[in-house]
Design a protein around this motif. Structure first.
Motif, PDB file in Angstrom:
ATOM      1  N   GLY A 178       0.830  -1.198   0.000  1.00 35.34           N
ATOM      2  CA  GLY A 178       0.000   0.000   0.000  1.00 35.34           C
ATOM      3  C   GLY A 178       0.858   1.238   0.000  1.00 35.34           C
ATOM      4  N   GLY A 179       0.198   2.363   0.034  1.00 33.84           N
ATOM      5  CA  GLY A 179       0.900   3.644   0.087  1.00 33.84           C
ATOM      6  C   GLY A 179       1.499   3.877   1.461  1.00 33.84           C
ATOM      7  N   GLY A 180       2.329   4.897   1.544  1.00 36.91           N
ATOM      8  CA  GLY A 180       2.961   5.189   2.825  1.00 36.91           C
ATOM      9  C   GLY A 180       3.274   6.660   2.980  1.00 36.91           C
ATOM     10  N   ILE A 181       3.539   7.034   4.190  1.00 36.82           N
ATOM     11  CA  ILE A 181       3.912   8.403   4.512  1.00 36.82           C
ATOM     12  C   ILE A 181       5.247   8.352   5.241  1.00 36.82           C
ATOM     13  CG2 ILE A 181       3.316  10.472   5.814  1.00 36.82           C
ATOM     14  CD1 ILE A 181       0.399   9.609   5.648  1.00 36.82           C
ATOM     15  N   ALA A 182       6.158   9.199   4.835  1.00 38.34           N
ATOM     16  CA  ALA A 182       7.448   9.299   5.523  1.00 38.34           C
ATOM     17  C   ALA A 182       7.655  10.746   5.946  1.00 38.34           C
ATOM     18  CB  ALA A 182       8.577   8.857   4.604  1.00 38.34           C
ATOM     19  N   THR A 183       8.159  10.923   7.145  1.00 38.78           N
ATOM     20  CA  THR A 183       8.461  12.254   7.663  1.00 38.78           C
ATOM     21  C   THR A 183       9.960  12.365   7.875  1.00 38.78           C
ATOM     22  OG1 THR A 183       6.319  12.374   8.759  1.00 38.78           O
ATOM     23  CG2 THR A 183       8.006  13.887   9.520  1.00 38.78           C
ATOM     24  N   THR A 184      10.522  13.457   7.405  1.00 41.15           N
ATOM     25  CA  THR A 184      11.955  13.701   7.562  1.00 41.15           C
ATOM     26  C   THR A 184      12.157  15.005   8.315  1.00 41.15           C
ATOM     27  OG1 THR A 184      12.356  12.629   5.436  1.00 41.15           O
ATOM     28  CG2 THR A 184      14.132  13.973   6.333  1.00 41.15           C
ATOM     29  N   ASN A 185      12.940  14.960   9.371  1.00 39.96           N
ATOM     30  CA  ASN A 185      13.282  16.160  10.139  1.00 39.96           C
ATOM     31  C   ASN A 185      14.741  16.511   9.880  1.00 39.96           C
ATOM     32  OD1 ASN A 185      10.752  16.406  11.496  1.00 39.96           O
ATOM     33  ND2 ASN A 185      11.353  14.682  12.767  1.00 39.96           N
ATOM     34  N   THR A 186      14.991  17.768   9.639  1.00 40.73           N
ATOM     35  CA  THR A 186      16.349  18.246   9.423  1.00 40.73           C
ATOM     36  C   THR A 186      16.603  19.412  10.364  1.00 40.73           C
ATOM     37  OG1 THR A 186      16.187  17.663   7.083  1.00 40.73           O
ATOM     38  CG2 THR A 186      17.968  19.159   7.705  1.00 40.73           C
ATOM     39  N   SER A 187      17.750  19.375  11.038  1.00 37.96           N
ATOM     40  CA  SER A 187      18.104  20.501  11.900  1.00 37.96           C
ATOM     41  C   SER A 187      19.609  20.706  11.848  1.00 37.96           C
ATOM     42  CB  SER A 187      17.647  20.259  13.337  1.00 37.96           C
ATOM     43  OG  SER A 187      18.298  19.133  13.866  1.00 37.96           O
ATOM     44  N   GLY A 188      20.021  21.915  12.130  1.00 41.19           N
ATOM     45  CA  GLY A 188      21.443  22.232  12.110  1.00 41.19           C
ATOM     46  C   GLY A 188      21.639  23.727  12.021  1.00 41.19           C
ATOM     47  N   THR A 189      22.811  24.119  11.590  1.00 45.51           N
ATOM     48  CA  THR A 189      23.108  25.537  11.418  1.00 45.51           C
ATOM     49  C   THR A 189      23.720  25.768  10.048  1.00 45.51           C
ATOM     50  OG1 THR A 189      25.288  25.272  12.422  1.00 45.51           O
ATOM     51  CG2 THR A 189      23.524  25.977  13.878  1.00 45.51           C
ATOM     52  N   ALA A 190      23.517  26.962   9.541  1.00 41.71           N
ATOM     53  CA  ALA A 190      24.155  27.408   8.303  1.00 41.71           C
ATOM     54  C   ALA A 190      24.900  28.694   8.628  1.00 41.71           C
ATOM     55  CB  ALA A 190      23.117  27.646   7.214  1.00 41.71           C
ATOM     56  N   GLN A 191      26.125  28.795   8.124  1.00 39.89           N
ATOM     57  CA  GLN A 191      26.934  29.973   8.422  1.00 39.89           C
ATOM     58  C   GLN A 191      27.567  30.531   7.164  1.00 39.89           C
ATOM     59  OE1 GLN A 191      29.667  28.327  11.427  1.00 39.89           O
ATOM     60  NE2 GLN A 191      28.824  29.846  12.820  1.00 39.89           N
ATOM     61  N   SER A 192      27.678  31.846   7.138  1.00 41.72           N
ATOM     62  CA  SER A 192      28.421  32.496   6.066  1.00 41.72           C
ATOM     63  C   SER A 192      29.915  32.288   6.340  1.00 41.72           C
ATOM     64  CB  SER A 192      28.107  33.998   6.034  1.00 41.72           C
ATOM     65  OG  SER A 192      28.619  34.630   7.199  1.00 41.72           O
ATOM     66  N   TYR A 193      30.739  32.478   5.317  1.00 42.13           N
ATOM     67  CA  TYR A 193      32.185  32.354   5.504  1.00 42.13           C
ATOM     68  C   TYR A 193      32.704  33.377   6.512  1.00 42.13           C
ATOM     69  CZ  TYR A 193      32.396  29.137   1.581  1.00 42.13           C
ATOM     70  OH  TYR A 193      32.217  28.067   0.763  1.00 42.13           O
ATOM     71  N   LEU A 194      32.120  34.560   6.483  1.00 44.39           N
ATOM     72  CA  LEU A 194      32.555  35.590   7.425  1.00 44.39           C
ATOM     73  C   LEU A 194      32.176  35.223   8.863  1.00 44.39           C
ATOM     74  CD1 LEU A 194      34.039  38.236   7.669  1.00 44.39           C
ATOM     75  CD2 LEU A 194      31.868  39.422   7.269  1.00 44.39           C
ATOM     76  N   ALA A 195      30.998  34.604   9.053  1.00 43.16           N
ATOM     77  CA  ALA A 195      30.602  34.162  10.395  1.00 43.16           C
ATOM     78  C   ALA A 195      31.527  33.064  10.899  1.00 43.16           C
ATOM     79  CB  ALA A 195      29.158  33.678  10.389  1.00 43.16           C
ATOM     80  N   ILE A 196      31.968  32.192  10.014  1.00 42.85           N
ATOM     81  CA  ILE A 196      32.924  31.149  10.406  1.00 42.85           C
ATOM     82  C   ILE A 196      34.240  31.791  10.823  1.00 42.85           C
ATOM     83  CG2 ILE A 196      34.305  29.212   9.543  1.00 42.85           C
ATOM     84  CD1 ILE A 196      31.832  28.529   7.759  1.00 42.85           C
ATOM     85  N   LYS A 197      34.681  32.787  10.068  1.00 39.84           N
ATOM     86  CA  LYS A 197      35.914  33.501  10.399  1.00 39.84           C
ATOM     87  C   LYS A 197      35.788  34.222  11.742  1.00 39.84           C
ATOM     88  CE  LYS A 197      38.853  37.184   8.476  1.00 39.84           C
ATOM     89  NZ  LYS A 197      38.987  38.167   7.391  1.00 39.84           N
ATOM     90  N   ALA A 198      34.578  34.693  12.061  1.00 39.04           N
ATOM     91  CA  ALA A 198      34.350  35.456  13.288  1.00 39.04           C
ATOM     92  C   ALA A 198      33.891  34.582  14.458  1.00 39.04           C
ATOM     93  CB  ALA A 198      33.301  36.533  13.020  1.00 39.04           C
ATOM     94  N   SER A 199      33.982  33.270  14.323  1.00 43.66           N
ATOM     95  CA  SER A 199      33.506  32.350  15.368  1.00 43.66           C
ATOM     96  C   SER A 199      34.263  32.535  16.677  1.00 43.66           C
ATOM     97  CB  SER A 199      33.681  30.895  14.919  1.00 43.66           C
ATOM     98  OG  SER A 199      32.877  30.616  13.827  1.00 43.66           O
ATOM     99  N   PRO A 200      33.556  32.352  17.793  1.00 42.97           N
ATOM    100  CA  PRO A 200      34.241  32.424  19.084  1.00 42.97           C
ATOM    101  C   PRO A 200      35.149  31.211  19.272  1.00 42.97           C
ATOM    102  CG  PRO A 200      31.974  31.739  19.397  1.00 42.97           C
ATOM    103  CD  PRO A 200      32.135  32.085  17.943  1.00 42.97           C
ATOM    104  N   PRO A 201      36.111  31.304  20.188  1.00 44.47           N
ATOM    105  CA  PRO A 201      36.964  30.144  20.447  1.00 44.47           C
ATOM    106  C   PRO A 201      36.139  29.009  21.071  1.00 44.47           C
ATOM    107  CG  PRO A 201      37.364  31.850  22.075  1.00 44.47           C
ATOM    108  CD  PRO A 201      36.436  32.432  21.051  1.00 44.47           C
ATOM    109  N   ASP A 202      36.559  27.794  20.832  1.00 42.01           N
ATOM    110  CA  ASP A 202      35.863  26.623  21.370  1.00 42.01           C
ATOM    111  C   ASP A 202      36.492  26.158  22.670  1.00 42.01           C
ATOM    112  OD1 ASP A 202      34.036  26.386  19.266  1.00 42.01           O
ATOM    113  OD2 ASP A 202      35.430  25.187  18.072  1.00 42.01           O
TER     114      ASP A 202
END
Length: 137
Positions: free
Chosen positions: A41-65
């Motif tokens: 029979g037919g089916g339903i699938a659910t996909t969840n996606t989470s995370g972050t997206a950063q500009s190159y400048l934001a990566i350059k300006a990242s705080p220390p870890d």
């Protein structure tokens, strides 16, 4: 705030660049399907996606870890498991001892070095004209 290198007034704090160039992503997708001729029979699938997206400048300006104790924890657990399974004190002490050494090193870094790096980052600026990063108290 004026850039000490090119004297431009087009500057921003690193923290502002980091925050404005970092986006949190949280999406949910639903997919519907059906089968023909195969008895399914037919089916339903659910996909969840989470995370972050950063500009190159934001990566350059990242705080220390901060150090995360991952390797130290893995070595300590491995030492316990290997030592328990083999019954050997040496097979327990070798990885666990290295894990404790690395964990202590990471702890000292987080306690003594990281606060200074974080404070330096908080006082750092980026020139949007020449790209220089500098500290302003």
């Amino acid at each position: 705030m004026q850039c000490p290198k090119c004297h431009s007034d087009n500057t921003q704090r690193l923290s502002v660049i980091y925050q404005s160039g970092t986006q949190l992503i949280n999406t949910t997708s639903n997919t519907y399907g059906g089968g023909i001729g195969s008895g399914y029979g037919g089916g339903i699938a659910t996909t969840n996606t989470s995370g972050t997206a950063q500009s190159y400048l934001a990566i350059k300006a990242s705080p220390p870890d901060k150090k995360k104790f991952k390797i130290a924890s893995i070595l300590i657990v491995a030492g316990i498991l290997i030592g328990w399974a083999s019954g050997s004190l040496i097979l327990f002490l070798l990885p666990a001892g290295v894990g404790v050494f690395l964990g202590r090193k990471d702890y000292r870094y987080n306690k003594n070095v990281y606060p200074g790096l974080r404070e330096e980052w908080r006082n750092s600026w980026h020139c949007n004209k020449c790209g220089a990063i500098y500290i302003q108290q």
